[in-house]
Design an enzyme around this catalytic site. Sequence first.
Site, PDB file in Angstrom:
ATOM      1  N   HIS A  79     -18.271   9.527  19.708  1.00  0.00           N
ATOM      2  CA  HIS A  79     -17.842  10.899  19.444  1.00  0.00           C
ATOM      3  C   HIS A  79     -19.042  11.739  19.038  1.00  0.00           C
ATOM      4  CE1 HIS A  79     -13.901   9.146  19.566  1.00  0.00           C
ATOM      5  NE2 HIS A  79     -14.127   8.426  18.488  1.00  0.00           N
ATOM      6  N   GLU A 104     -14.601   9.453  11.925  1.00  0.00           N
ATOM      7  CA  GLU A 104     -13.320   8.779  11.749  1.00  0.00           C
ATOM      8  C   GLU A 104     -13.510   7.521  10.905  1.00  0.00           C
ATOM      9  OE1 GLU A 104     -12.161   8.157  15.797  1.00  0.00           O
ATOM     10  OE2 GLU A 104     -13.255   6.274  15.991  1.00  0.00           O
ATOM     11  N   HIS A 106     -18.772   2.474  19.724  1.00  0.00           N
ATOM     12  CA  HIS A 106     -17.746   1.587  19.173  1.00  0.00           C
ATOM     13  C   HIS A 106     -16.601   1.353  20.160  1.00  0.00           C
ATOM     14  CE1 HIS A 106     -16.185   5.679  18.322  1.00  0.00           C
ATOM     15  NE2 HIS A 106     -14.993   5.128  18.486  1.00  0.00           N
ATOM     16  N   ARG A 131     -16.473   8.402  26.885  1.00  0.00           N
ATOM     17  CA  ARG A 131     -16.418   6.995  27.291  1.00  0.00           C
ATOM     18  C   ARG A 131     -17.750   6.579  27.900  1.00  0.00           C
ATOM     19  NH1 ARG A 131     -11.463   8.460  30.038  1.00  0.00           N
ATOM     20  NH2 ARG A 131      -9.702   8.220  28.615  1.00  0.00           N
TER      21      ARG A 131
END
Length: 299
Positions: free
Chosen positions: A82, A99, A158, A178
Site C-alpha cells: 500500500h 494497517e 506483504h 498487487r
Amino acid sequence: MILKQIPHLVTTVWGGEKLKKYKDPEGSFDGPLGETWEVSTLENGLSLCENGQSLEEVLEGKVLTYLIKFIDTSKNLSIQVHPDNEYAHIHEDALGKDECWYILDADDDAGIYLGLKEGVTKDRLQEAIERGENVNELLNFINVQKGDFFNIPAGSIHAIGEGVTLVEVQQNSGVTYRVWDWNRMGLDGKPRELHVKKAMDVINFKPSANELEHFQYKNLEKSGLLTSNNYFNARVKVLGAGDESVLSLNGISSIVVLEGTCEIDDTEIKEYESAVVKDIESAILKATTDSKVLVVKQV
C-alpha cells in the site's frame, strides 16, 4: 449513540468459509467469503446501521479515519503493498494505507508473508517478477497463532497466507498495489490486474523496514494496547463473565466483539459483531460471558 453495524460482505478468490457461520447462517451468500467490512464509510463498501442508513449518512459529514474488517483465507492473498498518503494523493487522488492485523485463528502451519528477506534489493525483486519466479520465496514467512499482532506501515510488502482468520484495522483507504498473484485466475477466470510499476515505487527496501521488529510484533492474549498512530488507536480488552469496564471514548469509536457476548450501555453485541459509538464520552462495557473485545478510537 450506539450504532450496531451490518457489514459489507466481499467475495474473493482466496476467501474461506469461517465467516459465513457468523455473517450468513442461512447460507444465502454465494461464493467464498473473504472479507466483511464491519465499520466502513468507503463508497464501494459501506457498512449499514440497523435503521437501514449507511454509516456515512449517520455520521453526517464527520470523517471516519479508519476501517475495520474481518478477513478469512482458504488460499494465499496476492503479494501486495500500500502507498503512503503523499504517493496515493498524487497517483490515486486518495489516502494511503497503514494497517494492522490481530490474529483470531490459524491452522497449524499457517502464516503470513511480511517484508523482504535479507539482501533482497529492488533490482532482485524486479528480476524475479520479470522472470516469472515464485516471488513469495523472496519474502519472510512467519508462522502465526491466535493473539499475534502485526503493524503493517505503508510501503511494507506483504500477504496473508492461507488458513488465517484475523481482524484488520486500517487507514480509511482502498488503495492496494498487487505485486504478484501466484499465477492464478480471478473469479472471472482471468488473471487479476497487477500494479508492478506503482508497487516498485512505494515498497520500502531499507533492511530495517523489513525486519520483524519494524512490524511491532507481539502476542497479546490479555488486555492491552495493540497500536496507536495518527488515525486510530486499537486496544484489546479481555473480560470474564460479569466483568465491567468503563470505556473512555472520543471522536468516533468502535467496539468489535471477538469472543463471547457483551453489552455496552444495554446494547448487546455478540461474537463477530460490531458497533460504532458516536457522541458519547464514556460508556460501560459489560461481559455477559467470557469475552475478548477490540476497542478502536479515532485519534
